[in-house]
Design an enzyme around this catalytic site. Structure first.
Site, short mmCIF file in Angstrom:
data_model
loop_
_atom_site.label_atom_id
_atom_site.label_comp_id
_atom_site.label_asym_id
_atom_site.label_seq_id
_atom_site.Cartn_x
_atom_site.Cartn_y
_atom_site.Cartn_z
NE ARG A 110 -7.87 -8.58 0.43
CZ ARG A 110 -6.96 -7.64 -0.43
NH1 ARG A 110 -5.73 -6.70 -0.24
NH2 ARG A 110 -8.04 -8.23 -1.59
CE LYS A 121 -3.76 -1.81 1.59
NZ LYS A 121 -5.04 -2.20 2.40
N1 HH2 Z 1 -7.13 -4.06 0.70
C1 HH2 Z 1 -7.69 -3.98 -0.69
C2 HH2 Z 1 -8.43 -4.94 -0.93
N2 HH2 Z 1 -9.78 -5.39 -0.70
N3 HH2 Z 1 -10.07 -6.20 1.99
C3 HH2 Z 1 -9.61 -6.18 3.39
N4 HH2 Z 1 -10.44 -6.72 4.50
N5 HH2 Z 1 -8.40 -5.44 3.55
C4 HH2 Z 1 -7.74 -4.88 2.92
O1 HH2 Z 1 -6.29 -4.48 3.86
C5 HH2 Z 1 -8.19 -4.36 1.72
C6 HH2 Z 1 -9.65 -5.21 1.50
C7 HH2 Z 1 -7.23 -3.40 -1.45
O2 HH2 Z 1 -5.89 -3.79 -2.22
P1 HH2 Z 1 -5.93 -4.39 -3.52
O3 HH2 Z 1 -7.52 -5.51 -3.62
O4 HH2 Z 1 -4.30 -4.70 -3.83
O5 HH2 Z 1 -6.41 -3.31 -4.85
P2 HH2 Z 1 -7.13 -2.50 -5.25
O6 HH2 Z 1 -8.58 -2.41 -3.87
O7 HH2 Z 1 -6.33 -1.87 -6.36
O8 HH2 Z 1 -7.55 -4.58 -6.43
#
Ligand code: HH2
Length: 261
Positions: free
Chosen positions: A237, A202
């Site tokens: 995660r 992040k």
């Molecule tokens: N962060 C993201 C998405 N889903 N779910 C939970 N429970 N906790 C988190 O910190 C979290 C999440 C964002 O990260 P990412 O999926 O890599 O990116 P994007 O939202 O751009 O797909």
């Protein structure tokens, strides 16, 4: 928890796993590297991401979910839409991950109906487009804790068998908010539910390390996550499963030594 983003626009891996074959390969790789469960998402929730229709999200996620079920690894559906959650759970998803913290009562009702645990994550408003404008707290840990406690209580009353709490790193939070939440994660752990930490790649990791390319923020991510584990995090995660497995193997050996005295 290995992250499988089936999106064209996720902040660190968007567009990499948009074909069924690429998604399956990445899923198998993460399992081989030691992931205990996989989190499938069809919508980016990064600040300012374009919203996606439920139909589009289902087209991205459901075929991959179905193809992954025979792997036998637990699958989590990362969605804030009841329409998507309903179909994913009907197909056999094992966990519901809702970044909006089950604010929509239909989400808890679905987890209850299918008898699956739910991740309750904090974000200040249920809208990725505007969440950073709401990164204002007098006591960030106290406010996140109160929200998670209330949502968890409601979910359990609705019949959800288990909740997992998540401070929502990067969701309507400044650098200082993110740090404070990880530093004091034990206060969320004290609520008595498993706590998930999602700091993977992040922005705040980039800010602290000077690493601009999200996919290269692995070392900073591992440091944040290990610190979270020391504060009681039970689920991480992550995009980089291998690096975490290696770091945890060493960490756990050392931590056991400390416990033995
Ligand atoms: N962060 C993201 C998405 N889903 N779910 C939970 N429970 N906790 C988190 O910190 C979290 C999440 C964002 O990260 P990412 O999926 O890599 O990116 P994007 O939202 O751009 O797909």
């Amino acid at each position: 928890m290995g992250v499988l983003n089936l999106t064209p626009d996720s902040f660190s891996d968007g567009g990499r796993y948009t074909t069924l074959q690429a998604a399956l390969e990445q899923a198998r790789r993460m399992v081989a590297e030691g992931a205990d469960l996989l989190d499938l998402g069809g919508e980016s929730t990064r600040p300012g991401a374009e919203p996606v229709s439920a139909e589009e999200e289902k087209c991205r996620v459901l075929p991959v979910l179905e193809a992954l079920l025979p792997l036998g690894v637990p699958l989590s559906i990362d969605t804030r839409k009841p329409e998507v959650a309903a179909e994913a759970l009907a197909l056999g998803a094992h966990l519901l991950n809702d970044v909006t913290g089950l604010r929509d009562e239909r989400m808890a009702a679905l987890a209850a109906r299918y008898g699956v645990p739910a991740v309750v994550m904090h974000m200040p408003v249920p809208d990725p487009a505007t969440m950073q404008q709401h990164a204002r707290y007098t006591d960030v840990v106290g406010e996140v804790k109160a929200f998670l406690q209330a949502q968890a209580h409601q979910a359990l009353r609705a019949g959800v068998p288990q909740v997992v709490l998540d401070p929502g790193i990067g969701f309507g939070k400044t650098l200082e908010h993110n740090l404070e939440l990880i530093r004091r994660l034990d206060e969320l752990v004290a609520l008595g539910h498993p706590v998930l930490l999602g700091a993977s790649r992040k922005r705040f990791i980039g800010t602290l390390t000077g690493v601009e390319a999200a996919a290269e923020r692995v070392a900073g991510t591992v440091a944040a996550h290990l610190f979270g584990v020391s504060r009681g995090a039970r689920l991480l995660r992550v995009h980089d499963v291998k690096a975490h497995r290696e770091a945890l193997a060493v960490w756990e050996a050392l931590a056991q030594e400390v416990a033995r005295g």
